[in-house]
Design an enzyme around this catalytic site. Structure first.
Site, mmCIF file in Angstrom:
data_model
loop_
_atom_site.group_PDB
_atom_site.id
_atom_site.type_symbol
_atom_site.label_atom_id
_atom_site.label_comp_id
_atom_site.label_asym_id
_atom_site.label_seq_id
_atom_site.Cartn_x
_atom_site.Cartn_y
_atom_site.Cartn_z
ATOM 1 N N GLU A 105 -1.558 1.163 5.223
ATOM 2 C CA GLU A 105 -2.409 2.347 5.451
ATOM 3 C C GLU A 105 -1.550 3.574 5.747
ATOM 4 O O GLU A 105 -1.830 4.676 5.270
ATOM 5 C CB GLU A 105 -3.388 2.065 6.595
ATOM 6 C CG GLU A 105 -4.425 1.014 6.206
ATOM 7 C CD GLU A 105 -5.347 0.632 7.352
ATOM 8 O OE1 GLU A 105 -4.822 0.210 8.408
ATOM 9 O OE2 GLU A 105 -6.569 0.754 7.207
ATOM 10 N N GLU A 125 -6.538 -7.652 7.531
ATOM 11 C CA GLU A 125 -7.428 -7.516 8.694
ATOM 12 C C GLU A 125 -8.605 -8.490 8.670
ATOM 13 O O GLU A 125 -9.059 -8.969 9.709
ATOM 14 C CB GLU A 125 -7.958 -6.083 8.787
ATOM 15 C CG GLU A 125 -6.935 -5.059 9.258
ATOM 16 C CD GLU A 125 -5.962 -4.595 8.189
ATOM 17 O OE1 GLU A 125 -5.974 -5.146 7.064
ATOM 18 O OE2 GLU A 125 -5.168 -3.683 8.471
#
Ligand code: NAI
Length: 701
Positions: A105, A125
């Site tokens: 990210e 995640e």
């Protein structure tokens, strides 16, 4: 430490420095932000390169900070990504080694990205019950296309950088650089600085269009797929929602939506359970009084005694990890049989395409069979897996003590015998340890490492490290009857028996606990493992402990010769060659008759009562095990149950489940069960630790 800053001509190089994988902890985030500010303020600097020191770009959030206020302290990951994105000078991410979660990210905040081949790229995640929370669901589809990105986000699995670079039209990587990644990144940074010097805007991922030619149909399809695959977990479906928002909403709205989903998921019991398991796995390898830097003994050669069911499976673990094994038997015939079973096992893997034929031969070449202790005396570790009889174990360990080189680790795979007694057959009890594998030993993840009263710390450290090498989840147990797992399961089985006496059928009990999420209920499990095994144990145990009440139903079943699948009949009926459990009228009649003899009028028992009586019987025994120091932490008990007993992952293990219910409620339920005249009041006496924690409003974990 956190990040270092250096200059290469007109380029500032910021290198994340937080071993082992540059987790994005506070110091690292601060270091990057300071570096960016310094580069922006310096008129001599035209561009920035962000990279990772050591073997990774970044593995994502710093797990040491998880759940602490530091994780959210400014600059948090979201502000840091915005800082890169808004930076007036070009930012190039030079991606090496590993680029996962928050690391990926972060790189998506840079204006350009170059990557080395072979880098593992992932947004994992979902594996801890979350959606990516720092823009991953909004930015990745913009650079990789909706389908590839959603695939990565829903699976959480790593993909190699060169593969991603070959996706048609991808904008994730501007270049793949095989050699001199940093040099290449600096050249690109300088070139881009020149190109944008006149004020041409820098490219930002957020400005890219995110479209799909057939969005509604595609997301409907994705939702259906995910529903089938992840029925007990909410996160995968939320991943679909978040990526759909990337297509259908403005970028900033999508970011807000992603955050909402992330925060809501964080509070779910499923996410808590997954995080508990994630940290529990790591915590299991840490033993309170064995320092992490304890020197370990080198293990280059392993010997296994006994080529039966367990010996063969155990050997395969080491062969698979490239460690040579010599397996010893008493008779050639038994040896040939054992090796034959192993060979067939490997060949079946080849047939299924799970193993390449050349790999099989590679592994096979590491294996030797022998009838002579002479051939094993120089092994670094020997694991005994002979018959479960103290006399046989005594002979083996006396011999091992005579022949094995000094410093060799002597392990026993015993499942019920006293390890301290076994150690006492040798003059080196400090080298003796239990390695309790589960069947099939080459498949099951769990390894209970049994610590005898004399077991040396470096022996424990060595075995724990070796367990990682052979991909087991190792949990340390003290010496106790049944160790952690089987000692608890005994109470669960007793309770299952009481449920039959009171009015349940085997399939009602199995169905209730399977609906709760267990892979298999106690009766189907018994039929699979063989009911005669428990029978033999009960014959011994309840003679020794006549005060312990148990249901005789299982004994009556065995007296009928119904041992389970292997005899074609157990708690259920079986058709030849098939494993489907068919409810049996004969068994139901037998249970009814036994019930009548006990004078019990059957009553209807709810699924909830069934589940709580079974699971809380695990919890209560678990609390005793914890209090006695047999397990050093509650999460160890949960790891045993998650990896060895099919306890549903989304419940986090028995102790975690009890915490979720509230220990106060657990104790209340136990009091209710104790008042039932057909149950056993002493069974439901809360363990002192459980009673205390419940009274103080505390939890196990
Ligand atoms: P098994 O009966 O399949 O194999 C035992 C093997 O040991 C036989 O091949 C036998 O010939 C050999 N053996 C006997 N005495 C020997 C000696 N003095 N020297 C060399 N070899 C000898 O038994 P299994 O199931 O493999 O169990 C072995 C051990 O593992 C037992 O202690 C058992 O409690 C334990 N265990 C078994 C589990 C299971 O699910 N079967 C699970 C966990 C532990």
């Amino acid at each position: 430490m956190g990040a270092t800053y250096e200059t290469r001509g007109k380029v500032a190089v910021i290198t994340m420095d937080n071993p082992p994988v540059n987790g994005l902890g506070y110091d690292t985030r601060r270091g990057i932000a300071d570096g960016v500010a310094r580069a922006v303020a310096d008129a001599g600097i035209a561009a920035i390169v962000l990279t990772g020191g050591g073997k990774a770009f970044s593995g994502g959030a710093d797990i040491k900070e998880f759940g602490s206020p530091k994780a959210l302290a400014e600059p948090n990951l979201l502000s840091l990504i915005k800082l890169l994105e808004d930076c007036p000078k070009p930012v190039v991410a030079a991606i090496n080694g590993v680029c996962m979660g928050g690391g990926l990210e972060l790189s998506l905040g840079a204006h350009y990205r170059v990557v080395a081949p072979g880098v593992n790229v992932a947004l994992p995640e979902v594996k801890i019950g979350l959606v990516p929370g720092a823009g991953g669901t909004q930015r990745l589809p913009r650079v990789l296309g909706v389908e590839t990105a959603l695939n990565m986000i829903v699976s959480g699995e790593p993909v190699k950088s060169e593969l991603l670079a070959s996706v048609p039209g991808q904008k994730l990587f501007d270049r793949v650089i095989a050699e001199e990644l940093l040099g290449g990144a600096c050249s690109l940074a300088e070139a881009m600085a020149a190109e944008h010097a006149g004020g041409k805007p820098l490219p930002r991922v957020r400005d890219l269009k995110c479209t799909h030619p057939n969005a509604d149909a595609y997301f409907q399809f994705a939702r259906n797929m995910v529903k089938g695959m992840a029925k007990n977990f909410p996160a995968p479906a939320k991943c679909v929602d978040a990526v759909e928002a990337a297509v259908k909403r403005k970028f900033d709205d999508g970011m807000v939506y992603e955050r909402e989903l992330f925060l809501a998921l964080m509070m779910t019991p499923e996410c808590k359970a997954l995080r508990h398991a994630f940290f529990g796995e790591r915590a299991a390898s840490k033993i309170p009084d064995v320092p992490e830097d304890t020197p370990v003994r080198p293990i280059a050669k392993v010997a296994v005694i006994g080529a039966g069911t367990m010996g063969g499976g155990i050997s395969m673990n080491f062969l698979n990890a490239g460690i040579p094994v010599t397996i010893l038997e008493t008779k050639q015939e038994a040896l040939d049989r054992g090796l034959g079973v192993m060979r067939k096992n490997y060949e079946a893997q080849v047939k299924k395409g799970k193993l390449k034929p050349e790999k099989l031969e590679e592994r096979w070449a590491l294996l030797k069979g022998t009838l002579s202790y002479d051939d094993i005396k120089d092994a670094d570790l020997v694991i005994e897996a002979v018959f479960e009889e103290m006399g046989v174990k005594e002979k083996v360990f006396t011999t091992l003590d005579e022949v094995m080189k000094p410093g060799a680790i002597l392990a026993s795979n015993t499942s019920t015998l006293d390890l301290d007694r076994i150690a006492s057959f040798t003059k080196r009890p400090q080298d003796v340890v239990g390695m309790h594998f589960f069947s099939p030993a080459n498949v099951m993840k769990l390894l209970e490492v049994v610590r005898g009263k004399a077991t040396a710390k470096d022996v424990l450290a060595t075995v724990m490290q070796l367990a990682k090498k052979i991909r087991k989840t190792a949990v340390v147990s003290g010496v106790t009857d049944g160790f952690i797992g089987n000692r608890m399961i005994e109470q669960y089985s007793r309770q299952a028996g009481f449920l039959l006496e009171e009015g349940c059928t085997p399939q009602q009990v199995d169905k209730a606990i399977e609906k709760f999420g267990f892979a298999m209920g106690p009766f189907r499990m018994g039929d699979l493992a063989g009911n005669d095994i428990g029978w033999a144990i009960r014959k011994r145990r309840y003679v020794e402990k006549p005060h312990m009440r148990y249901s005789k139903t299982a004994d009556l079943l065995c007296e009928m010769g119904r041992f389970g699948q292997k005899t074609g009949a157990g708690w259920y009926d079986y058709q030849p060659g098939k494993r489907d459990a068919i409810p049996s009228d004969v068994v139901v009649k037998m249970i009814e008759q036994h019930r009548a003899e006990l004078g019990i009028t059957p009553r209807k028992i709810s699924d909830e009562e069934i589940v709580h009586r079974l699971v809380y019987s695990l919890v209560n025994e678990g609390a005793k095990i914890l209090e006695e120091g047999i397990a050093s932490k509650a999460s160890d008990i949960d790891m045993v149950y998650l990896t060895g007993y099919g306890f549903p992952l989304h419940r986090g293990g028995p102790m975690c489940y009890a915490d979720t219910q509230g220990l106060f409620n657990v104790v209340l339920a136990m009091k209710r069960f104790a008042a039932n005249p057909h149950d056993d009041a002493s069974f439901w006496q809360p363990a002192p630790l459980l009673a205390r924690l419940a009274a103080e409003g505390k939890s196990f974990t």
